[in-house]
Design a protein around this motif. Structure first.
Motif, PDB file in Angstrom:
ATOM      1  N   ASN A   7       0.852  -1.188   0.000  1.00 57.06           N
ATOM      2  CA  ASN A   7       0.000   0.000   0.000  1.00 57.06           C
ATOM      3  C   ASN A   7       0.890   1.241   0.000  1.00 57.06           C
ATOM      4  OD1 ASN A   7      -2.050   1.861   0.201  1.00 57.06           O
ATOM      5  ND2 ASN A   7      -2.551   1.393   2.343  1.00 57.06           N
ATOM      6  N   PRO A   8       1.328   1.697  -1.172  1.00 53.14           N
ATOM      7  CA  PRO A   8       2.252   2.842  -1.223  1.00 53.14           C
ATOM      8  C   PRO A   8       1.655   4.140  -0.703  1.00 53.14           C
ATOM      9  CG  PRO A   8       1.452   2.276  -3.418  1.00 53.14           C
ATOM     10  CD  PRO A   8       0.982   1.190  -2.503  1.00 53.14           C
ATOM     11  N   ASP A   9       0.333   4.222  -0.617  1.00 54.02           N
ATOM     12  CA  ASP A   9      -0.304   5.444  -0.126  1.00 54.02           C
ATOM     13  C   ASP A   9      -0.439   5.466   1.395  1.00 54.02           C
ATOM     14  OD1 ASP A   9      -0.613   6.311  -2.746  1.00 54.02           O
ATOM     15  OD2 ASP A   9      -2.554   5.301  -2.960  1.00 54.02           O
ATOM     16  N   SER A  10       0.022   4.411   2.046  1.00 56.25           N
ATOM     17  CA  SER A  10      -0.098   4.351   3.502  1.00 56.25           C
ATOM     18  C   SER A  10       0.765   5.423   4.156  1.00 56.25           C
ATOM     19  CB  SER A  10       0.316   2.970   4.005  1.00 56.25           C
ATOM     20  OG  SER A  10       0.317   2.933   5.412  1.00 56.25           O
ATOM     21  N   ASP A  11       0.235   6.014   5.218  1.00 54.36           N
ATOM     22  CA  ASP A  11       0.939   7.079   5.931  1.00 54.36           C
ATOM     23  C   ASP A  11       1.618   6.561   7.191  1.00 54.36           C
ATOM     24  OD1 ASP A  11       0.231   9.911   7.912  1.00 54.36           O
ATOM     25  OD2 ASP A  11       1.613   9.884   6.212  1.00 54.36           O
ATOM     26  N   GLN A  12       1.640   5.223   7.372  1.00 53.61           N
ATOM     27  CA  GLN A  12       2.191   4.635   8.582  1.00 53.61           C
ATOM     28  C   GLN A  12       3.499   3.904   8.271  1.00 53.61           C
ATOM     29  OE1 GLN A  12       0.944   4.799  11.807  1.00 53.61           O
ATOM     30  NE2 GLN A  12      -0.577   6.267  11.023  1.00 53.61           N
ATOM     31  N   SER A  13       4.489   4.094   9.136  1.00 54.21           N
ATOM     32  CA  SER A  13       5.769   3.402   9.027  1.00 54.21           C
ATOM     33  C   SER A  13       6.250   3.036  10.426  1.00 54.21           C
ATOM     34  CB  SER A  13       6.814   4.270   8.321  1.00 54.21           C
ATOM     35  OG  SER A  13       6.420   4.560   6.992  1.00 54.21           O
ATOM     36  N   THR A  14       7.251   2.155  10.483  1.00 56.79           N
ATOM     37  CA  THR A  14       7.759   1.682  11.770  1.00 56.79           C
ATOM     38  C   THR A  14       9.279   1.766  11.788  1.00 56.79           C
ATOM     39  OG1 THR A  14       5.901   0.145  11.975  1.00 56.79           O
ATOM     40  CG2 THR A  14       7.799  -0.231  13.403  1.00 56.79           C
ATOM     41  N   LEU A  15       9.817   2.390  12.823  1.00 55.64           N
ATOM     42  CA  LEU A  15      11.256   2.476  13.049  1.00 55.64           C
ATOM     43  C   LEU A  15      11.597   1.673  14.294  1.00 55.64           C
ATOM     44  CD1 LEU A  15      14.070   3.839  12.433  1.00 55.64           C
ATOM     45  CD2 LEU A  15      13.382   5.599  14.079  1.00 55.64           C
ATOM     46  N   LEU A  16      12.637   0.842  14.194  1.00 60.88           N
ATOM     47  CA  LEU A  16      13.088   0.049  15.326  1.00 60.88           C
ATOM     48  C   LEU A  16      14.562   0.333  15.572  1.00 60.88           C
ATOM     49  CD1 LEU A  16      11.391  -2.047  13.175  1.00 60.88           C
ATOM     50  CD2 LEU A  16      11.293  -3.345  15.292  1.00 60.88           C
ATOM     51  N   TYR A  17      14.961   0.294  16.841  1.00 61.48           N
ATOM     52  CA  TYR A  17      16.382   0.421  17.150  1.00 61.48           C
ATOM     53  C   TYR A  17      16.685  -0.283  18.469  1.00 61.48           C
ATOM     54  CZ  TYR A  17      15.093   4.344  20.269  1.00 61.48           C
ATOM     55  OH  TYR A  17      14.541   5.127  21.260  1.00 61.48           O
ATOM     56  N   GLY A  18      17.925  -0.769  18.571  1.00 56.21           N
ATOM     57  CA  GLY A  18      18.415  -1.404  19.786  1.00 56.21           C
ATOM     58  C   GLY A  18      19.573  -0.609  20.344  1.00 56.21           C
TER      59      GLY A  18
END
Length: 636
Positions: A289-300
């Motif tokens: 879904n390229p129009d999605s406005d949601q993303s997720t960032l992860l870090y340790g």
């Protein structure tokens, strides 16, 4: 089984050799014979119907028994066994050549000519008694099916080319420090490399330098007292690409994650982590879904914490930049109160979190650490705000992880030099632990084209592993001196243009996959050929090389019909010859051993022990007659 007379041994004398076939072969054959006999007995009693089941495959452990069973199932064995019992006119269970041709013409097909049937009979009749019994026939068929299956798998295994120019002449880069990350930017069809000193280089899909940016991230928003902020060089720990936002994110030792425009490298946002340093990062967005406005960032972090930030693009990057290089700074603690942002944080390890990954197929976050108790931690999302967390302990911890979709596996490596394969749905214990590295494993990637895992250790050794068969296929050793630390810091496998492996320090070395057609046309062996013999009885050419591999070739088609390896274990083949009837192959090794083979199915018939371990330099086979002349009686 008897051999032809051997030079130096008189008729009637005890032969000082004779070693039985390997016990594991006998055990496997007995198992098949017993099962085939039981099935035949029940079939005659009409208590069971013979069925063919050839689709049973263990994708993780494709052992020899499974391969043999696919080639020759028990029902087929039972049918052939009954033919031997019925077709033998003498009742001994042995078939002469005419009986063999008559009985097996139906089973083996009417298309075989008389000469082809004769050649098959001679291949099976390795002891040359002009009769074939059930033991000889079943042994031949099982071992030949096993050998052909292994040969087919090896032909389909695609390894890396170590003889191309790119492996001997590295690609020079502007990087002065070790490259920590190699990225493929799919939309723009280019590579990007980032080093610890903050230099970023852009490369074409053929690894031609296009542009470089020096001193990225040198300006810190939190300068230490007494230190000029414009001259402080932060240490870059990781770099990731955000494809849907066209941004780069870099984590550094100044307790920040900084976002840049990937085209201009202008600073967009600084994320203040307070007293934590992000050692590793990962990013996920909805590719469907390229129009999605949601993303997720992860870090340790260096405190063993794993943080997941799910955000809308406007919530995180909606603030306008007032001046160049003066991007807004947001505290990670304030993000949880920001509309459109969700933060999930957990103390996952009691040591550094060295790598964190989000695998969408598993709906799981996986992290690893040198912590021996919580070495591998998997958190699976089971609800909107619910997570199920499982962990596994590994001696000396885990330094790197990778995920394979097919075959399904989670791969880990660490300081104990073991490459472990895990079932991601059952993380209690690994399904396999593979040895081979002599130094700690620091990085792992996956070749999804061939189902292979690629691991890198601190001694610059790169090993290619078959995940399904759980074995090492190839070892790549870099002979180039890498500066400044003479070690490799990053590996990356790209599926672009047929697949290539890129390894880097301050320079890059590439390994392309071997072209199967070129390999099959140019090479017949991977080591120097020791001998090539013509066999007139079977119209075949048999060749052997220094790596202990024997190949059998059809002279009319030029195709390889059979292959078997480890002829003298780790010793080289130094001599080869056929027996007088051209039915058997006799090989000599550098370790002094002499072995006799049925070269059409790779069966070891006998091993000759000559009393010492001196190298065998030649083998001559002949027929010798010994005449004893007694002196006439002397007159009294």
């Amino acid at each position: 089984m008897s051999l032809l007379p051997i030079p130096g041994i008189r008729g009637g004398e005890a032969i000082p050799f004779s070693k039985a076939a390997p016990k594991d072969q006998k055990h496997e054959l007995r198992k098949y014979y017993g099962a085939a006999g039981a099935v035949l007995h029940r079939a005659k009693a009409d208590t069971v119907e013979l069925q063919t089941k050839t689709d049973r495959v263990n994708v993780l452990k494709d052992r020899a028994s499974y391969r043999s069973e696919r080639e020759m199932n028990l029902a087929h064995f039972a049918e052939l066994m009954s033919i031997f019992k019925q077709a033998s006119k003498s009742g001994s269970g042995k078939l002469t050549m005419p009986e063999f041709k008559s009985a097996f013409s139906v089973v083996l097909g009417h298309g075989l000519t008389d000469d082809q049937m004769s050649i098959l009979f001679m291949k099976v009749d390795a002891n040359m008694d002009e009769a074939v019994d059930w033991d000889e026939f079943s042994t031949f068929m099982l071992l030949r099916a096993e050998g052909q299956s292994v040969m087919q798998e090896q032909a389909e295994t695609q390894l890396f080319d170590t003889e191309s120019m790119t492996t001997h002449f590295p690609i020079l880069t502007p990087h002065k420090d070790m490259i920590i990350r190699i990225l493929w930017l799919g939309k723009s069809q280019r590579y990007l490399t980032c080093s610890r000193d903050g230099m970023v280089c852009c490369w074409s899909d053929r690894l031609k330098l296009q542009r470089s940016f020096a001193n990225i991230g040198r300006i810190s928003s939190k300068p230490e007292p007494g230190l000029n902020s414009k001259t402080k060089p932060p240490w870059i720990h990781d770099c990731i690409y955000l494809p849907n936002l066209n941004k780069l994110a870099m984590s550094s030792d100044d307790h920040e994650i900084t976002f840049y425009d990937s085209t201009t490298m202008e600073t967009q946002l600084r994320l203040d982590l307070h007293d934590s340093v992000a050692f590793t990062m990962n990013y996920h967005y909805d590719t469907e879904n390229p129009d999605s406005d949601q993303s997720t960032l992860l870090y340790g972090t260096d405190q063993g914490c794993v943080t997941l930030i799910r955000f809308s693009h406007a919530a995180l990057f909606g603030t306008a930049i007032s001046k160049k290089d003066q991007a807004p700074v947001i505290s990670v603690d304030s993000l949880s109160k920001t509309p459109g942002v969700q933060v999930w944080k957990r103390k996952a390890h009691n040591d550094w979190a060295l790598q964190v990954e989000y695998y969408h197929d598993l709906r799981s976050v996986v992290s690893c650490s040198p912590d021996e108790k919580e070495s591998l931690v998997m958190a699976t999302q089971t609800g909107t705000k619910k997570w199920t967390v499982v962990s596994a302990s590994v001696r000396k911890g885990v330094n790197a992880i990778a995920y394979s979709k097919f075959p399904l596996a989670l791969i880990s490596g660490g300081t104990d030099r073991q490459l472990r394969i895990w079932n991601p749905h059952r993380l209690q214990r690994p399904t396999a632990s593979l040895s081979g590295h002599l130094s700690p494993i620091i990085s792992i990637t996956v070749n999804p084209l061939n189902g292979q895992a690629i691991s890198l250790s601190t001694d610059k050794a790169i090993k290619i592993w078959d995940i399904r068969k759980q074995q090492c296929l190839q070892t790549l050793s870099s002979t180039i001196e890498h500066r400044p630390e003479n070690s490799l810091s990053s590996i990356f496998f790209s599926t672009h243009r047929g697949g290539k492996l890129i390894v880097a320090s301050t320079v890059m070395v590439t390994y392309g996959l071997v072209d199967r057609s070129q390999k099959n046309r140019v090479r017949s062996h991977d080591a120097p050929i020791r001998a090539a013999l013509w066999n007139g009885a079977f119209k075949q050419v048999v060749s052997g090389c220094d790596s202990g591999v024997v190949n059998v070739w059809d002279s009319s088609t030029g195709q390889k019909t059979f292959r078997f390896a480890n002829v003298h274990e780790k010793a080289e083949i130094t001599a080869m010859a056929f027996d007088a009837a051209s039915r058997k192959l006799i090989t000599g090794g550098r370790d002094g051993s002499i072995r006799v083979w049925n070269f059409n199915n790779g069966q070891l018939l006998q091993e000759l022990v000559k009393g010492d371990r001196s190298e065998v330099t030649g083998i001559t086979v002949g027929i010798f007659a010994y005449v004893s002349i007694e002196p006439s009686p002397q007159p009294q």
